[in-house]
Design a protein around this motif. Structure first.
Motif, PDB file in Angstrom:
ATOM      1  N   GLY A 179       0.814  -1.216   0.000  1.00 26.80           N
ATOM      2  CA  GLY A 179       0.000   0.000   0.000  1.00 26.80           C
ATOM      3  C   GLY A 179       0.847   1.265   0.000  1.00 26.80           C
ATOM      4  O   GLY A 179       0.558   2.219  -0.722  1.00 26.80           O
ATOM      5  N   MET A 180       1.913   1.282   0.801  1.00 22.20           N
ATOM      6  CA  MET A 180       2.762   2.469   0.899  1.00 22.20           C
ATOM      7  C   MET A 180       3.578   2.684  -0.374  1.00 22.20           C
ATOM      8  O   MET A 180       3.837   3.829  -0.767  1.00 22.20           O
ATOM      9  CB  MET A 180       3.705   2.374   2.102  1.00 22.20           C
ATOM     10  N   VAL A 181       3.982   1.585  -1.028  1.00 21.11           N
ATOM     11  CA  VAL A 181       4.707   1.711  -2.304  1.00 21.11           C
ATOM     12  C   VAL A 181       3.801   2.387  -3.328  1.00 21.11           C
ATOM     13  O   VAL A 181       4.211   3.329  -4.015  1.00 21.11           O
ATOM     14  CB  VAL A 181       5.171   0.328  -2.826  1.00 21.11           C
ATOM     15  N   PHE A 182       2.526   1.924  -3.408  1.00 25.94           N
ATOM     16  CA  PHE A 182       1.606   2.554  -4.356  1.00 25.94           C
ATOM     17  C   PHE A 182       1.318   3.997  -3.967  1.00 25.94           C
ATOM     18  O   PHE A 182       1.272   4.887  -4.814  1.00 25.94           O
ATOM     19  CB  PHE A 182       0.280   1.789  -4.468  1.00 25.94           C
ATOM     20  N   CYS A 183       1.126   4.246  -2.672  1.00 27.10           N
ATOM     21  CA  CYS A 183       0.837   5.605  -2.191  1.00 27.10           C
ATOM     22  C   CYS A 183       1.976   6.551  -2.572  1.00 27.10           C
ATOM     23  O   CYS A 183       1.739   7.674  -3.010  1.00 27.10           O
ATOM     24  CB  CYS A 183       0.649   5.579  -0.676  1.00 27.10           C
ATOM     25  N   THR A 184       3.223   6.083  -2.426  1.00 30.35           N
ATOM     26  CA  THR A 184       4.401   6.882  -2.780  1.00 30.35           C
ATOM     27  C   THR A 184       4.409   7.196  -4.273  1.00 30.35           C
ATOM     28  O   THR A 184       4.631   8.350  -4.684  1.00 30.35           O
ATOM     29  CB  THR A 184       5.700   6.132  -2.396  1.00 30.35           C
ATOM     30  N   LEU A 185       4.148   6.163  -5.112  1.00 26.20           N
ATOM     31  CA  LEU A 185       4.081   6.362  -6.561  1.00 26.20           C
ATOM     32  C   LEU A 185       2.978   7.356  -6.921  1.00 26.20           C
ATOM     33  O   LEU A 185       3.144   8.205  -7.795  1.00 26.20           O
ATOM     34  CB  LEU A 185       3.823   5.031  -7.269  1.00 26.20           C
ATOM     35  N   CYS A 186       1.856   7.245  -6.209  1.00 29.42           N
ATOM     36  CA  CYS A 186       0.700   8.098  -6.449  1.00 29.42           C
ATOM     37  C   CYS A 186       1.040   9.564  -6.182  1.00 29.42           C
ATOM     38  O   CYS A 186       0.702  10.448  -6.972  1.00 29.42           O
ATOM     39  CB  CYS A 186      -0.453   7.641  -5.561  1.00 29.42           C
TER      40      CYS A 186
ATOM     41  N   ASN B 267      -5.883   7.613  -5.415  1.00 28.56           N
ATOM     42  CA  ASN B 267      -5.460   8.670  -6.331  1.00 28.56           C
ATOM     43  C   ASN B 267      -6.294   9.942  -6.126  1.00 28.56           C
ATOM     44  O   ASN B 267      -5.757  11.044  -6.072  1.00 28.56           O
ATOM     45  CB  ASN B 267      -5.589   8.191  -7.779  1.00 28.56           C
ATOM     46  N   GLY B 268      -7.611   9.776  -5.985  1.00 25.21           N
ATOM     47  CA  GLY B 268      -8.493  10.923  -5.788  1.00 25.21           C
ATOM     48  C   GLY B 268      -8.200  11.656  -4.492  1.00 25.21           C
ATOM     49  O   GLY B 268      -8.171  12.898  -4.446  1.00 25.21           O
ATOM     50  N   LEU B 269      -7.954  10.886  -3.435  1.00 26.02           N
ATOM     51  CA  LEU B 269      -7.649  11.496  -2.137  1.00 26.02           C
ATOM     52  C   LEU B 269      -6.302  12.210  -2.172  1.00 26.02           C
ATOM     53  O   LEU B 269      -6.147  13.302  -1.628  1.00 26.02           O
ATOM     54  CB  LEU B 269      -7.663  10.426  -1.035  1.00 26.02           C
ATOM     55  N   VAL B 270      -5.310  11.565  -2.813  1.00 24.80           N
ATOM     56  CA  VAL B 270      -3.977  12.173  -2.928  1.00 24.80           C
ATOM     57  C   VAL B 270      -4.037  13.434  -3.776  1.00 24.80           C
ATOM     58  O   VAL B 270      -3.457  14.464  -3.422  1.00 24.80           O
ATOM     59  CB  VAL B 270      -2.968  11.155  -3.528  1.00 24.80           C
ATOM     60  N   LEU B 271      -4.768  13.362  -4.901  1.00 19.17           N
ATOM     61  CA  LEU B 271      -4.934  14.502  -5.806  1.00 19.17           C
ATOM     62  C   LEU B 271      -5.450  15.727  -5.052  1.00 19.17           C
ATOM     63  O   LEU B 271      -4.975  16.842  -5.240  1.00 19.17           O
ATOM     64  CB  LEU B 271      -5.891  14.099  -6.928  1.00 19.17           C
ATOM     65  N   GLY B 272      -6.436  15.510  -4.174  1.00 19.91           N
ATOM     66  CA  GLY B 272      -6.992  16.597  -3.375  1.00 19.91           C
ATOM     67  C   GLY B 272      -6.100  16.988  -2.210  1.00 19.91           C
ATOM     68  O   GLY B 272      -5.924  18.179  -1.907  1.00 19.91           O
ATOM     69  N   PHE B 273      -5.497  15.976  -1.565  1.00 22.18           N
ATOM     70  CA  PHE B 273      -4.715  16.208  -0.350  1.00 22.18           C
ATOM     71  C   PHE B 273      -3.459  17.029  -0.640  1.00 22.18           C
ATOM     72  O   PHE B 273      -3.060  17.873   0.164  1.00 22.18           O
ATOM     73  CB  PHE B 273      -4.349  14.860   0.275  1.00 22.18           C
ATOM     74  N   ILE B 274      -2.831  16.777  -1.820  1.00 18.30           N
ATOM     75  CA  ILE B 274      -1.639  17.534  -2.215  1.00 18.30           C
ATOM     76  C   ILE B 274      -1.919  19.037  -2.204  1.00 18.30           C
ATOM     77  O   ILE B 274      -1.078  19.847  -1.822  1.00 18.30           O
ATOM     78  CB  ILE B 274      -1.173  17.086  -3.624  1.00 18.30           C
ATOM     79  N   ARG B 275      -3.140  19.403  -2.595  1.00 17.26           N
ATOM     80  CA  ARG B 275      -3.501  20.812  -2.745  1.00 17.26           C
ATOM     81  C   ARG B 275      -4.109  21.423  -1.482  1.00 17.26           C
ATOM     82  O   ARG B 275      -4.261  22.647  -1.410  1.00 17.26           O
ATOM     83  CB  ARG B 275      -4.502  20.956  -3.902  1.00 17.26           C
ATOM     84  N   LEU B 276      -4.440  20.593  -0.499  1.00 14.74           N
ATOM     85  CA  LEU B 276      -5.123  21.112   0.692  1.00 14.74           C
ATOM     86  C   LEU B 276      -4.241  22.028   1.546  1.00 14.74           C
ATOM     87  O   LEU B 276      -4.655  23.143   1.854  1.00 14.74           O
ATOM     88  CB  LEU B 276      -5.698  19.957   1.523  1.00 14.74           C
ATOM     89  N   PRO B 277      -3.013  21.605   1.946  1.00 19.61           N
ATOM     90  CA  PRO B 277      -2.159  22.547   2.697  1.00 19.61           C
ATOM     91  C   PRO B 277      -1.876  23.816   1.894  1.00 19.61           C
ATOM     92  O   PRO B 277      -1.847  24.918   2.449  1.00 19.61           O
ATOM     93  CB  PRO B 277      -0.871  21.745   2.931  1.00 19.61           C
ATOM     94  N   TYR B 278      -1.705  23.643   0.568  1.00 24.29           N
ATOM     95  CA  TYR B 278      -1.483  24.795  -0.333  1.00 24.29           C
ATOM     96  C   TYR B 278      -2.678  25.747  -0.305  1.00 24.29           C
ATOM     97  O   TYR B 278      -2.526  26.958  -0.190  1.00 24.29           O
ATOM     98  CB  TYR B 278      -1.238  24.273  -1.750  1.00 24.29           C
ATOM     99  N   SER B 279      -3.875  25.169  -0.392  1.00 29.02           N
ATOM    100  CA  SER B 279      -5.111  25.957  -0.391  1.00 29.02           C
ATOM    101  C   SER B 279      -5.262  26.736   0.916  1.00 29.02           C
ATOM    102  O   SER B 279      -5.646  27.904   0.918  1.00 29.02           O
ATOM    103  CB  SER B 279      -6.316  25.031  -0.599  1.00 29.02           C
TER     104      SER B 279
END
Length: 299
Positions: free
Chosen positions: A24-31, A186-198
């Motif tokens: 799971g963490m390997v995929f999360c890192t790639l994501c 992927n959807g959660l990561v896509l949003g999460f990357i931008r949340l601290p930025y937002s």
């Protein structure tokens, strides 16, 4: 973690908790990597996974209803279980199934005509998922039986698919499920990357706002925000491992805690909407009073 569970099921590996979480963490890192280096790839992955995830749900729902016995299944439902407190155990997993929509608000600035399209998406999509999930659960429990579904847990998908369509299609369904879960990550990561930025763009809402609010010149993504989000994800995966390894939350996991707390915190937001309606900033009684009251009841 669930990506790891279904990967082990697909390759018939007797996966330990550690191995499942490692996968799971390997995929999360790639994501995180491809969403930072190529945001368009992350968007393509999301669109594809959304369509693919419907395939196993629809196939098993329709197959279970046609070849199963939904009427007998409903008749055999335990009235004592419904009348007792055991149904409360289902609230966590059900809330989990419908959680995640709020993440889409963190990318609202990237959505075309967001004022119109985001409310439409947040209304239509959960209703569509409701219909699909209920149909799926009726189908799969009609065919396999509720006791078997609970006993088999995550493996019930492969068992139902094999009984319905044969071993080859069972593997295909499992692949679809893995892609579906990857799509959720992927959807959660896509949003999460931008949340601290937002949050950092709104000065004072995040520590280290100066660094977190910067976009990478080449990639056009908030790299510092992504690193911050990845660190939090890694931290919670470690907490998840400890709680599962030592069975600190029987029949549950840490994700359900965050979801339950979120629904309590939403009450504060809904009350704020009512205040905005009272002060005249929100003109519509439907949006400013009725909708937040209904949302409060839901929470």
């Amino acid at each position: 973690w669930v990506v790891g569970i279904y990967t082990c099921i697909l390759f018939n590996i007797k996966g330990s908790l550690g191995l499942q979480i490692l996968i799971g963490m390997v995929f999360c890192t790639l994501c995180f990597l491809y969403n930072v280096l190529s945001p368009k790839l992350g968007a393509v992955m999301q669109n594809a996974a959304t369509i693919i995830k419907l395939i196993p749900l629809v196939l098993l729902a329709v197959g279970g209803i046609i070849w199963g016995d939904p009427i007998a299944g409903l008749k055999n439902a335990s009235t004592s279980a419904v009348a007792g407190a055991t149904w409360l155990a289902a609230i966590g997993p059900i809330a989990y199934s419908y959680d995640g929509w709020v993440v889409s608000t963190s990318i609202s600035h990237e959505v075309k005509n967001a004022k119109r399209n985001l409310p439409l998406a947040l209304t239509i999509a959960p209703l569509l998922i409701l219909v699909i999930y209920v149909t799926y659960f009726i189908g799969v429990t009609s065919y396999v039986g509720p006791e078997q579904v609970m006993a088999l847990e995550d493996a019930h998908v492969a068992v139902a698919a094999e009984n319905l369509l044969g071993s080859f299609f069972a593997k295909a369904i499992t692949v679809f499920v893995i892609i579906s879960v990857m799509g959720t990550v992927n959807g959660l990561v896509l949003g999460f990357i931008r949340l601290p930025y937002s949050l950092a763009l709104r000065k004072g809402m995040m520590p280290g706002s100066e660094k977190l609010s910067k976009l990478h010149e080449k990639w056009g993504t908030p790299v510092a925000s992504a690193i911050f989000a990845y660190a939090i994800s890694f931290f919670w995966m470690a907490i998840h491992y400890v709680t599962m390894r030592f069975n600190l939350l029987p029949n549950s996991d840490v994700s359900e805690i965050s979801i339950a707390i979120s629904y309590l915190l939403y009450l504060v937001l809904y009350s704020r909407v009512i205040k905005l309606w009272k002060s005249g900033e929100i003109k519509s009684k439907m949006r400013g009073l009725i909708c937040p009251i209904m949302a409060m009841i839901g929470s």
